[in-house]
Design an enzyme around this catalytic site. Structure first.
Site, short mmCIF file in Angstrom:
data_model
loop_
_atom_site.label_atom_id
_atom_site.label_comp_id
_atom_site.label_asym_id
_atom_site.label_seq_id
_atom_site.Cartn_x
_atom_site.Cartn_y
_atom_site.Cartn_z
CD GLN A 99 -19.77 42.32 -21.83
OE1 GLN A 99 -18.84 42.46 -21.85
NE2 GLN A 99 -20.72 41.52 -22.11
CE1 TYR A 169 -13.73 38.39 -25.31
CE2 TYR A 169 -15.93 39.30 -24.10
CZ TYR A 169 -14.80 39.12 -24.66
OH TYR A 169 -14.78 40.40 -25.81
#
Length: 390
Positions: A99, A169
């Protein structure tokens, strides 16, 4: 006929032994920012337990892109450990994904020793600092960092790169109108707010070609006022599909910064969470605003199903269904509805060998009770406290 969830399949150029994915859940096993034996063992447990693809979270593209200092920043100093991790997973027959992300406003700048950046300037409840607005130079640098990270992970033997575009994010902060108040080419219309997501996906694909699969984690809904709505999430997905840079989308939801329980659902471990936090944050969680941060949502099997079906009906690219998948009949229903993969987090944290049990008919459902007491353990080594007390 619907595909067999436990039969081999392809994800882009990568062959997987089945259609199950271990979703990225922060492991808390890199105290010095390096791959450890504990991190390898964590992923080995689900790989040996039958998962088709296990996802390593969270691999930062830059030092300020960590949520806090105890995370891996991908680069020359961490490449050897990452290769050791990939080799170990491959020996089990499973594939491995990384990720790839930049935490943006979810980063703790005080822990990282470098100020966090976001789409727009904002206060950080994590560091009690101001998060600065990313400049043009920052966005060029970050895009290049995604490319360098992708190259390092490919060299380390990773099979899949998952670009994190959700949970508030950095990329997600640009997508959310409540967090992106810019008046330049990166703000305003959805097309402008999606510019960074598309730029990163294109740059990574141009770098790796067909060497590995490239996927993205996107939001079905951020779950807070000013966040990405389902309509906007779907429009982003359409843009990403049209660009042709991705092999699949994993559909998630919620915000690590604004509404984390929107993703998890079930019991709210407020006392355990507060106990795991630094004193300043612990004090803040005792206030009405702090208590309201962890909202309660009843758990139900496949709780993102309705929103995910909108994506399935509108898109032709492969999709990974995420969110409360614990039963084999849910997996079969997902295949019948046209989803290509099923992703699990808490279910395989409680039972790393769950996929083997379900595939062999030794169980029809997982044992996870969705108490969410695993959530606060990310600071001390993510685990299910029911089966692995501290």
């Amino acid at each position: 006929m619907a595909p067999d969830v436990f039969a081999p399949t392809a994800l882009g150029p990568v062959r997987l032994r089945n259609r199950t994915v271990k979703a990225a859940t922060f492991e808390g096993r890199a105290p010095h920012g390096q791959v450890t034996d504990a991190l390898i063992d964590y992923h080995l447990s689900v790989a040996r337990g039958g998962i088709g693809l296990t996802t390593v979270a969270y691999l930062a593209v830059a030092p300020e892109g960590r949520t806090h200092a105890e995370q891996v920043v991908v680069g020359p100093s961490t490449a050897v450990g990452l290769a050791r991790l990939a080799d170990a997973i491959h020996e089990t027959g499973a594939a491995i994904a990384g990720q790839v992300g930049h935490a943006g406003p979810v980063a703790n700048g005080r822990s990282n020793g470098v100020r966090a950046v976001s789409a727009s300037r904002m206060p950080s409840p994590l560091s009690m600092q101001m998060v600065r607005a990313a400049s043009e130079q920052d966005l060029t640098r970050v895009t290049r960092a995604y490319v360098a990270t992708a190259r390092t992970l490919v060299g380390a033997g990773f099979d899949v790169l998952e670009l994190h575009m959700a949970h508030s994010y950095l990329i997600s902060s640009f997508l959310a109108p409540g967090l992106n108040r810019r008046r330049d080419r990166w703000g305003g219309s959805l097309e402008n707010r999606a510019r960074l997501a598309r730029q990163v996906a294109r740059a990574v694909r141009d770098e790796v070609g067909s060497e590995v699969a490239v996927t993205a984690k996107v939001s079905l809904s951020d779950g807070f006022r000013g966040g990405v709505t389902t309509d906007e999430g779907l429009e982003l997905a359409r843009l990403l599909e049209a660009d042709g840079c991705l092999d699949a989308l994993q559909m998630s939801g919620g915000s690590s910064l604004m509404n984390p329980m929107y993703l998890f659902r079930g019991d709210v471990p407020l006392k355990e969470f507060a106990a795991s936090m630094p004193p300043v944050v612990r004090l803040g969680m005792r206030t009405p605003m702090g208590r309201g941060f962890l909202k309660h949502y009843d758990f139900e099997e496949a709780y993102f199903w309705e929103k995910a079906m909108r994506f399935r009906e509108a898109l032709s690219m492969p999709l990974m269904l995420l969110g409360g998948i614990n039963r084999v009949d849910t997996m079969e229903r997902a295949m019948e509805a046209g989803f290509d993969f099923v992703a699990m987090g808490r279910a395989v944290l409680r039972e790393p060998d769950l996929v083997n049990k379900l595939a062999a008919g030794r169980a029809t459902a997982g044992a996870c009770v969705h108490c969410n007491r695993c959530m606060p353990t990310i600071y001390s080594g993510t685990r299910c406290p029911v089966v692995s007390p501290a």
